[in-house]
Design a protein around this motif. Structure first.
Motif, mmCIF file in Angstrom:
data_model
loop_
_atom_site.group_PDB
_atom_site.id
_atom_site.type_symbol
_atom_site.label_atom_id
_atom_site.label_comp_id
_atom_site.label_asym_id
_atom_site.label_seq_id
_atom_site.Cartn_x
_atom_site.Cartn_y
_atom_site.Cartn_z
ATOM 1 N N TYR A 4 0.882 -1.178 0.000
ATOM 2 C CA TYR A 4 0.000 0.000 0.000
ATOM 3 C C TYR A 4 0.914 1.222 0.000
ATOM 4 O O TYR A 4 1.931 1.227 0.699
ATOM 5 C CB TYR A 4 -0.884 -0.003 1.257
ATOM 6 C CG TYR A 4 -2.031 0.993 1.194
ATOM 7 C CD1 TYR A 4 -3.306 0.595 0.774
ATOM 8 C CD2 TYR A 4 -1.850 2.327 1.565
ATOM 9 C CE1 TYR A 4 -4.364 1.503 0.724
ATOM 10 C CE2 TYR A 4 -2.908 3.243 1.498
ATOM 11 C CZ TYR A 4 -4.154 2.825 1.080
ATOM 12 O OH TYR A 4 -5.187 3.715 1.014
ATOM 13 N N PRO A 5 0.613 2.235 -0.796
ATOM 14 C CA PRO A 5 1.533 3.376 -0.863
ATOM 15 C C PRO A 5 1.587 4.186 0.443
ATOM 16 O O PRO A 5 0.562 4.395 1.083
ATOM 17 C CB PRO A 5 0.967 4.233 -1.997
ATOM 18 C CG PRO A 5 -0.425 3.769 -2.215
ATOM 19 C CD PRO A 5 -0.506 2.351 -1.741
ATOM 20 N N ASP A 6 2.797 4.625 0.800
ATOM 21 C CA ASP A 6 2.946 5.569 1.910
ATOM 22 C C ASP A 6 2.699 6.988 1.436
ATOM 23 O O ASP A 6 2.264 7.840 2.194
ATOM 24 C CB ASP A 6 4.373 5.487 2.483
ATOM 25 C CG ASP A 6 4.639 4.136 3.103
ATOM 26 O OD1 ASP A 6 3.922 3.787 4.057
ATOM 27 O OD2 ASP A 6 5.538 3.418 2.620
ATOM 28 N N VAL A 7 3.020 7.214 0.165
ATOM 29 C CA VAL A 7 2.850 8.562 -0.371
ATOM 30 C C VAL A 7 2.510 8.472 -1.860
ATOM 31 O O VAL A 7 3.007 7.587 -2.573
ATOM 32 C CB VAL A 7 4.116 9.428 -0.106
ATOM 33 C CG1 VAL A 7 5.374 8.717 -0.544
ATOM 34 C CG2 VAL A 7 4.027 10.808 -0.760
ATOM 35 N N ILE A 8 1.623 9.360 -2.294
ATOM 36 C CA ILE A 8 1.157 9.374 -3.686
ATOM 37 C C ILE A 8 1.394 10.754 -4.269
ATOM 38 O O ILE A 8 1.011 11.757 -3.664
ATOM 39 C CB ILE A 8 -0.355 9.052 -3.768
ATOM 40 C CG1 ILE A 8 -0.639 7.679 -3.152
ATOM 41 C CG2 ILE A 8 -0.852 9.122 -5.205
ATOM 42 C CD1 ILE A 8 -2.130 7.377 -2.999
ATOM 43 N N PHE A 9 2.031 10.789 -5.444
ATOM 44 C CA PHE A 9 2.258 12.053 -6.142
ATOM 45 C C PHE A 9 1.532 12.059 -7.487
ATOM 46 O O PHE A 9 1.465 11.029 -8.155
ATOM 47 C CB PHE A 9 3.752 12.255 -6.434
ATOM 48 C CG PHE A 9 4.601 12.431 -5.203
ATOM 49 C CD1 PHE A 9 4.733 13.673 -4.604
ATOM 50 C CD2 PHE A 9 5.276 11.348 -4.652
ATOM 51 C CE1 PHE A 9 5.527 13.843 -3.473
ATOM 52 C CE2 PHE A 9 6.072 11.507 -3.527
ATOM 53 C CZ PHE A 9 6.202 12.753 -2.929
ATOM 54 N N ARG B 70 0.096 9.792 2.559
ATOM 55 C CA ARG B 70 0.283 11.198 2.213
ATOM 56 C C ARG B 70 -0.043 11.367 0.732
ATOM 57 O O ARG B 70 0.390 10.562 -0.100
ATOM 58 C CB ARG B 70 1.745 11.585 2.477
ATOM 59 C CG ARG B 70 1.914 13.025 2.912
ATOM 60 C CD ARG B 70 3.394 13.298 3.233
ATOM 61 N NE ARG B 70 3.785 14.502 2.543
ATOM 62 C CZ ARG B 70 4.894 14.665 1.854
ATOM 63 N NH1 ARG B 70 5.773 13.686 1.751
ATOM 64 N NH2 ARG B 70 5.145 15.815 1.259
ATOM 65 N N ILE B 71 -0.794 12.408 0.406
ATOM 66 C CA ILE B 71 -1.172 12.634 -0.992
ATOM 67 C C ILE B 71 -0.708 14.035 -1.382
ATOM 68 O O ILE B 71 -1.013 15.002 -0.689
ATOM 69 C CB ILE B 71 -2.692 12.455 -1.184
ATOM 70 C CG1 ILE B 71 -3.067 11.002 -0.799
ATOM 71 C CG2 ILE B 71 -3.103 12.768 -2.611
ATOM 72 C CD1 ILE B 71 -4.554 10.711 -0.795
ATOM 73 N N VAL B 72 0.058 14.114 -2.479
ATOM 74 C CA VAL B 72 0.744 15.362 -2.810
ATOM 75 C C VAL B 72 0.482 15.785 -4.252
ATOM 76 O O VAL B 72 0.744 15.029 -5.197
ATOM 77 C CB VAL B 72 2.279 15.228 -2.598
ATOM 78 C CG1 VAL B 72 2.949 16.584 -2.742
ATOM 79 C CG2 VAL B 72 2.606 14.593 -1.260
ATOM 80 N N ALA B 73 -0.008 17.008 -4.415
ATOM 81 C CA ALA B 73 -0.160 17.616 -5.736
ATOM 82 C C ALA B 73 1.158 18.280 -6.123
ATOM 83 O O ALA B 73 1.762 18.965 -5.300
ATOM 84 C CB ALA B 73 -1.266 18.665 -5.698
ATOM 85 N N VAL B 74 1.601 18.085 -7.359
ATOM 86 C CA VAL B 74 2.841 18.709 -7.815
ATOM 87 C C VAL B 74 2.513 19.684 -8.935
ATOM 88 O O VAL B 74 1.920 19.309 -9.945
ATOM 89 C CB VAL B 74 3.867 17.667 -8.296
ATOM 90 C CG1 VAL B 74 5.226 18.315 -8.473
ATOM 91 C CG2 VAL B 74 3.956 16.486 -7.332
ATOM 92 N N GLU B 75 2.888 20.952 -8.733
ATOM 93 C CA GLU B 75 2.527 21.969 -9.720
ATOM 94 C C GLU B 75 3.744 22.797 -10.110
ATOM 95 O O GLU B 75 4.782 22.742 -9.450
ATOM 96 C CB GLU B 75 1.402 22.849 -9.183
ATOM 97 C CG GLU B 75 1.662 23.509 -7.836
ATOM 98 C CD GLU B 75 0.437 24.273 -7.326
ATOM 99 O OE1 GLU B 75 -0.696 23.971 -7.721
ATOM 100 O OE2 GLU B 75 0.640 25.196 -6.512
ATOM 101 N N PRO B 76 3.648 23.538 -11.225
ATOM 102 C CA PRO B 76 4.776 24.366 -11.648
ATOM 103 C C PRO B 76 4.884 25.633 -10.797
ATOM 104 O O PRO B 76 3.860 26.217 -10.444
ATOM 105 C CB PRO B 76 4.455 24.733 -13.094
ATOM 106 C CG PRO B 76 3.059 24.334 -13.356
ATOM 107 C CD PRO B 76 2.513 23.627 -12.172
ATOM 108 N N ALA B 77 6.114 26.053 -10.504
ATOM 109 C CA ALA B 77 6.333 27.291 -9.755
ATOM 110 C C ALA B 77 5.796 28.498 -10.524
ATOM 111 O O ALA B 77 5.543 29.545 -9.943
ATOM 112 C CB ALA B 77 7.823 27.456 -9.468
ATOM 113 N N SER B 78 5.610 28.331 -11.847
ATOM 114 C CA SER B 78 5.116 29.452 -12.644
ATOM 115 C C SER B 78 3.592 29.527 -12.648
ATOM 116 O O SER B 78 3.020 30.481 -13.154
ATOM 117 C CB SER B 78 5.632 29.341 -14.079
ATOM 118 O OG SER B 78 5.184 28.134 -14.630
#
Lengths: 448, 448
Positions: free
Chosen positions: A253-258, A285-293
């Motif tokens: 089972y995932p500990d963290v999802i990106f 933990r669930i994490v959204a990854v977005e551009p700094a711009s």
């Protein structure tokens, strides 16, 4: 050990997961842009009835129609793959898994909802669907769905992308759809913007306005959106539902999802079925990854805003950089939308969803390492998740922890080679969206 | 009924199938281009020892090294897919299956041998591999293999393709390989040709000459070929071996097998394991599909010829249009090589292999129908097989026969959109290679 965890066709989910009844804090209702009152079904008539029902449904499980499952089976279930070579290159104790949504004919996760939306429209006698597209993944996915289900598709593509990515256009033509650069001379709003500035590079918010205007001014024509809305995330949950079954098969089972996050469709798709567990107390933990711009979730404001430039759409309660946001033209990495899914925005507000932002050069560097170790060339959007995964795997190494990491490999980069060329030439530049600009955007926000 | 027939990783073949000991008529030995005597191992020193052994082996089963199987597992086993939507569109009683080799990171079947060749070179301490590429599928496959196995790769790409397909170049760069348009100024033969005509568009035969010259004039550098030779077909048999297992799983067996044919690598790959059955009396038809503008098996001469323009390669006994053959520049459909695999040539001569040729517009029309029904966009090469499959399925309909058809879906068309644009614009032209030209080519053939 198997590198790929494969499901049988019969294990493909029969229901989508609707998180609305499980949200700890319900999302605020969308408002009519004129009356500022909660929307009625009448306000949503650019969509077919079945979609409007799904958008507001409180039913936890919504059946996937047989015809949609049949079309899904052209590429689904998608493999869950262990990135063993990447793990070795990082010398990390972490286990890295990715759900490979790039195997669809359009090369991304987008057909999961495109097919569903085209199906419901077809069932209600709609002849033509209009839509917008930025980088082109959504436009090509809807063109594919239109071709498979026998429905016309008209795409408005952000002009700067239309010019930078001529082969997305070819792909859309090949599947029999029409495509126009936005701003176009096909709509009132397009003509108005062109008159002000014939060289306007376009934006996703503007292309949405054009597609909606086209839908409301033509017979038997409806509009389809590729992200942000509840029904879109609903259809995409097929990704996470499959991934959960795949983890069950290997007893992990995932500990963290990106996942990369623009409007939120692939993040919602992979994460919401796991979010259900998290709401019920599971430690993930669930994490959204977005551009700094275009840092909607990391720097934006949580408030009501329009989903488009022309203020034709309902007001959505979400994180936003302001509907007038124009992404800098130096940004090659996708994920340029000013707003975000109301569901994900609320989860973010409630502390259930984390978010990080990266600059594009480091993101492409991460994508290159992935391509050189695992072979597959990631879409720029996907590279964002990969960068975050690499950082997480390196932290696990420092901490000596054997974490299980999952990410959504949302699409391949076969139609983004010009962006890789820019990176490889050393000419790619970073641009971090300044805090002050967010404050400026406040002035344009609707007053509720 | 399942649309996809999927094997588990443990079902991936552990041996390649070598047809040499089973051929009813042995192939004639390659000759030294100067002495015209059968080759010695010394003549083949542009290849590593393990490859030379495989080229001449009489062992029926050759073990696939564990490291090669591990890399194969990045995308293998590949799915066998029933083209149900295409069947419906044709309203045919025929069952159409395709083996989807487009799922490799390079997008074609080519990595099956690229990985094996890079592996054997690496094992023997080779630092750099040189090669040629036409449409770019082979060059990108070797670049991928080099990246995964840690070996440098230098690619000479036929100039006209290099200019028409800039993103193949990007892909090769991304995987860390070098690439030059051929004719180039990197080699004697390249400089000589450029001096005669700076605008020479290049040919596969010329690019081979450049790659070989590069290999023999540099330390620790060997050459890799992507088609034609016995060891290449050997490595590709993993395709057909998997397909046989997949047909066993569903209790079926193909009545007819189609594959596009240039040098013969994907045709050999899918067909030779079935050819073994045919030699032993099984009733299965095997058909090579080639372009009418480069009709090696349908109009060529069965004789000794060079594999390259500069006459640096051994003489191969094969069907050929003459080593000076230059494909017409209007030809967008790939498969432009003047010769063909000696193994396939002999099988053709012995009546065990059929061949048909098609014009490119009808081939692209077939590819469009496939993309619109099954979703996946086929490479132009693959479109050739699809055209033949459609014709066979329509014949089955006329005859009311429930045939089982198999074809090799050799690659996707994501890097060939300019060719689709040409087709969609209505400007694509056909060119049928005239019989007289074949006679002219006779004059250039070596006299043995």
């Amino acid at each position: 050990m198997d590198k790929k965890i494969i499901l049988r066709e019969e294990d493909m989910p029969r229901f989508w997961y609707n998180i609305l009844p499980d949200l700890p804090t319900p999302i605020k209702p969308p408002l009519n842009p004129e009356t500022k009152k909660p929307l009625t079904a009448e306000d949503l008539k650019i969509f077919p009835k079945a979609i409007i029902e799904q958008e507001m449904s409180n039913q936890r499980e919504i059946p996937i129609p047989e015809k949609v499952r049949e079309i899904y089976s052209l590429w689904r279930p998608t493999p869950l793959i262990r990135a063993l070579n990447l793990e070795r290159a990082l010398n990390t104790p972490a286990k890295i898994y990715f759900k490979n949504e790039s195997v669809s004919p359009a090369g991304s996760h987008k057909p999961n909802t495109a097919v569903a939306q085209a199906y419901y429209n077809k069932m209600e006698g709609v002849k033509t669907l209009t839509t917008e597209t930025g980088a082109g993944q959504w436009g090509s996915a809807l063109a594919l769905a239109g071709s498979l289900l026998g429905i016309n598709v008209r795409v408005y593509m952000v002009k700067v992308s239309y010019e930078q990515k001529p082969f997305r256009k070819s792909m859309i033509h090949l599947w029999g759809a029409e495509i126009y650069p936005s701003p176009s001379d096909k709509t009132e709003i397009g003509r108005k913007i062109l008159k002000e500035n014939p060289n306007n590079p376009g934006s996703l918010g503007l292309a949405i306005s054009e597609a909606i205007e086209d839908a409301v001014t033509h017979e038997n024509t409806k509009y389809a959106l590729g992200s942000v809305l509840n029904h879109v995330l609903l259809h995409q949950t097929v990704i996470g539902l499959e991934a959960k079954k795949q983890f069950e098969l290997i007893g992990d089972y995932p500990d963290v999802i990106f996942a990369p996050c623009g409007g939120g469709s692939n993040l919602g798709g992979i994460a919401l079925p796991f979010m259900r567990d998290k709401i019920n107390g599971k430690d993930v933990r669930i994490v959204a990854v977005e551009p700094a711009s275009c840092p909607t979730l990391t720097k934006g404001i949580f408030t009501y805003d329009y989903a488009d430039v022309a203020k034709m759409t309902p007001l959505l309660y979400m994180y936003t950089l302001g509907h007038n946001f124009m992404p800098p033209s130096i940004h090659a990495g996708g994920l340029r939308y000013h707003g975000d899914s109301p569901i994900l925005s609320q989860l973010r507000k409630d502390g259930l969803l984390d978010a990080v932002a990266y600059n594009q050069t480091e993101v492409f560097e991460a994508g290159m390492l992935f391509a050189k170790t695992e072979g597959i060339i990631p879409a720029p959007e996907t590279c964002h998740a990969i960068k975050a995964v690499i950082d997480e795997a390196l932290r696990a190494k420092e901490e000596g922890k054997e974490k299980t990491i999952l990410f959504c490999f949302s699409g391949h980069g076969h139609f983004d080679m010009a962006s890789y060329d820019l990176y490889l030439s050393g000419k790619m530049k970073d641009y971090e969206y300044p805090e002050e600009k967010v404050k400026e955007a406040l002035e344009y926000l609707p007053k509720i």
